[in-house]
Design a protein around this motif. Structure first.
Motif, PDB file in Angstrom:
ATOM      1  N   SER A  18     -34.349 -28.614 -86.874  1.00 47.95           N
ATOM      2  CA  SER A  18     -33.574 -29.841 -87.001  1.00 47.95           C
ATOM      3  C   SER A  18     -32.331 -29.571 -87.820  1.00 47.95           C
ATOM      4  CB  SER A  18     -34.413 -30.937 -87.667  1.00 47.95           C
ATOM      5  OG  SER A  18     -34.767 -30.555 -88.972  1.00 47.95           O
ATOM      6  N   ASN A  19     -31.499 -30.537 -87.898  1.00 46.59           N
ATOM      7  CA  ASN A  19     -30.274 -30.417 -88.671  1.00 46.59           C
ATOM      8  C   ASN A  19     -30.593 -30.670 -90.136  1.00 46.59           C
ATOM      9  OD1 ASN A  19     -27.784 -30.752 -89.917  1.00 46.59           O
ATOM     10  ND2 ASN A  19     -26.875 -31.618 -88.090  1.00 46.59           N
ATOM     11  N   THR A  20     -30.267 -29.724 -90.995  1.00 42.18           N
ATOM     12  CA  THR A  20     -30.550 -29.888 -92.416  1.00 42.18           C
ATOM     13  C   THR A  20     -29.423 -30.631 -93.128  1.00 42.18           C
ATOM     14  OG1 THR A  20     -29.641 -27.703 -92.890  1.00 42.18           O
ATOM     15  CG2 THR A  20     -32.030 -27.855 -92.553  1.00 42.18           C
ATOM     16  N   GLY A  46     -31.424 -30.583-101.889  1.00 40.71           N
ATOM     17  CA  GLY A  46     -30.870 -31.505-100.907  1.00 40.71           C
ATOM     18  C   GLY A  46     -31.986 -32.187-100.136  1.00 40.71           C
ATOM     19  N   SER A  47     -31.619 -33.077 -99.233  1.00 42.30           N
ATOM     20  CA  SER A  47     -32.597 -33.837 -98.453  1.00 42.30           C
ATOM     21  C   SER A  47     -32.217 -33.820 -96.983  1.00 42.30           C
ATOM     22  CB  SER A  47     -32.643 -35.293 -98.928  1.00 42.30           C
ATOM     23  OG  SER A  47     -33.008 -35.357-100.286  1.00 42.30           O
ATOM     24  N   PHE A  48     -33.234 -33.821 -96.122  1.00 45.73           N
ATOM     25  CA  PHE A  48     -32.995 -33.901 -94.693  1.00 45.73           C
ATOM     26  C   PHE A  48     -34.251 -34.379 -93.973  1.00 45.73           C
ATOM     27  CE2 PHE A  48     -33.966 -29.581 -95.957  1.00 45.73           C
ATOM     28  CZ  PHE A  48     -34.967 -29.181 -95.087  1.00 45.73           C
ATOM     29  N   TYR A  49     -34.057 -34.865 -92.752  1.00 42.81           N
ATOM     30  CA  TYR A  49     -35.133 -35.381 -91.906  1.00 42.81           C
ATOM     31  C   TYR A  49     -35.663 -34.256 -91.021  1.00 42.81           C
ATOM     32  CZ  TYR A  49     -37.489 -38.019 -88.263  1.00 42.81           C
ATOM     33  OH  TYR A  49     -38.418 -38.500 -87.383  1.00 42.81           O
ATOM     34  N   VAL A  50     -36.977 -34.261 -90.781  1.00 41.29           N
ATOM     35  CA  VAL A  50     -37.612 -33.252 -89.943  1.00 41.29           C
ATOM     36  C   VAL A  50     -38.475 -33.935 -88.888  1.00 41.29           C
ATOM     37  CG1 VAL A  50     -39.335 -31.404 -89.905  1.00 41.29           C
ATOM     38  CG2 VAL A  50     -37.716 -31.538 -91.784  1.00 41.29           C
ATOM     39  N   PHE A  66     -40.463 -32.261-102.208  1.00 42.36           N
ATOM     40  CA  PHE A  66     -41.256 -33.425-101.827  1.00 42.36           C
ATOM     41  C   PHE A  66     -41.215 -33.518-100.309  1.00 42.36           C
ATOM     42  CE2 PHE A  66     -40.687 -34.716-106.173  1.00 42.36           C
ATOM     43  CZ  PHE A  66     -41.776 -35.529-106.460  1.00 42.36           C
ATOM     44  N   ILE A  67     -42.375 -33.739 -99.694  1.00 46.02           N
ATOM     45  CA  ILE A  67     -42.396 -34.031 -98.268  1.00 46.02           C
ATOM     46  C   ILE A  67     -42.970 -35.433 -98.106  1.00 46.02           C
ATOM     47  CG2 ILE A  67     -42.514 -31.640 -97.479  1.00 46.02           C
ATOM     48  CD1 ILE A  67     -45.519 -32.017 -97.109  1.00 46.02           C
ATOM     49  N   THR A  68     -42.309 -36.240 -97.299  1.00 44.07           N
ATOM     50  CA  THR A  68     -42.715 -37.639 -97.101  1.00 44.07           C
ATOM     51  C   THR A  68     -42.988 -37.871 -95.631  1.00 44.07           C
ATOM     52  OG1 THR A  68     -41.309 -38.319 -98.947  1.00 44.07           O
ATOM     53  CG2 THR A  68     -42.067 -40.042 -97.448  1.00 44.07           C
ATOM     54  N   TYR A  93     -39.444 -36.710 -94.168  1.00 45.38           N
ATOM     55  CA  TYR A  93     -38.299 -36.282 -94.964  1.00 45.38           C
ATOM     56  C   TYR A  93     -38.682 -35.143 -95.894  1.00 45.38           C
ATOM     57  CZ  TYR A  93     -36.187 -40.421 -93.087  1.00 45.38           C
ATOM     58  OH  TYR A  93     -35.695 -41.346 -92.204  1.00 45.38           O
ATOM     59  N   VAL A  94     -37.772 -34.214 -96.033  1.00 46.57           N
ATOM     60  CA  VAL A  94     -37.935 -33.100 -96.962  1.00 46.57           C
ATOM     61  C   VAL A  94     -36.882 -33.280 -98.046  1.00 46.57           C
ATOM     62  CG1 VAL A  94     -37.778 -30.607 -97.246  1.00 46.57           C
ATOM     63  CG2 VAL A  94     -38.797 -31.555 -95.164  1.00 46.57           C
ATOM     64  N   ASP A  95     -37.336 -33.387 -99.285  1.00 44.43           N
ATOM     65  CA  ASP A  95     -36.439 -33.521-100.431  1.00 44.43           C
ATOM     66  C   ASP A  95     -36.654 -32.318-101.337  1.00 44.43           C
ATOM     67  OD1 ASP A  95     -35.376 -36.227 -99.864  1.00 44.43           O
ATOM     68  OD2 ASP A  95     -37.474 -36.812-100.139  1.00 44.43           O
TER      69      ASP A  95
END
Length: 108
Positions: A18-20, A46-50, A66-68, A93-95
């Motif tokens: 995915s796009n980070t 940083g943060s991004f969606y997976v 953190f993984i949400t 989300y990966v933070d």
């Protein structure tokens, strides 16, 4: 894990597919046979969606992440020594709070 020996993956991340969002990451795959890949991954804060279509196991070596889970909204703080398994189809989300280094296995 030294960045100069890893492949830069900023933009489209080869581990997460995915796009980070411009968060600097790098990885190296050491084993790639059939549906299984094993390697190392590092990422700056940083943060991004997976949205992952693969099963993933990883062990945190350094940093805080953190993984949400998107569906359940449950967050997990991962620190050195933690091992995490994400099921196929996991999304969330990966933070990255502190630059992280991890060992991973991915199975398609």
């Amino acid at each position: 894990f030294a960045r100069q020996f890893l492949m830069e993956t900023s933009g489209k991340d080869i581990l997460y597919g995915s796009n980070t969002g411009g968060v600097a990451s790098a990885s190296k795959t050491f084993y790639d046979v059939g549906p299984t890949k094993v390697g190392v991954w590092t990422c700056e804060a940083g943060s991004f969606y997976v949205a992952s279509g693969t099963r993933q196991w990883f062990h945190v070596v350094e940093g805080v992440i953190f993984i949400t889970d998107e569906i359940e909204g449950i967050s997990k703080r991962c620190v050195p020594g933690d091992t995490v398994v994400l099921s196929a189809g996991w999304s969330g989300y990966v933070d990255v709070v502190e630059p992280v280094k991890k060992i991973f296995t991915v199975a398609e």
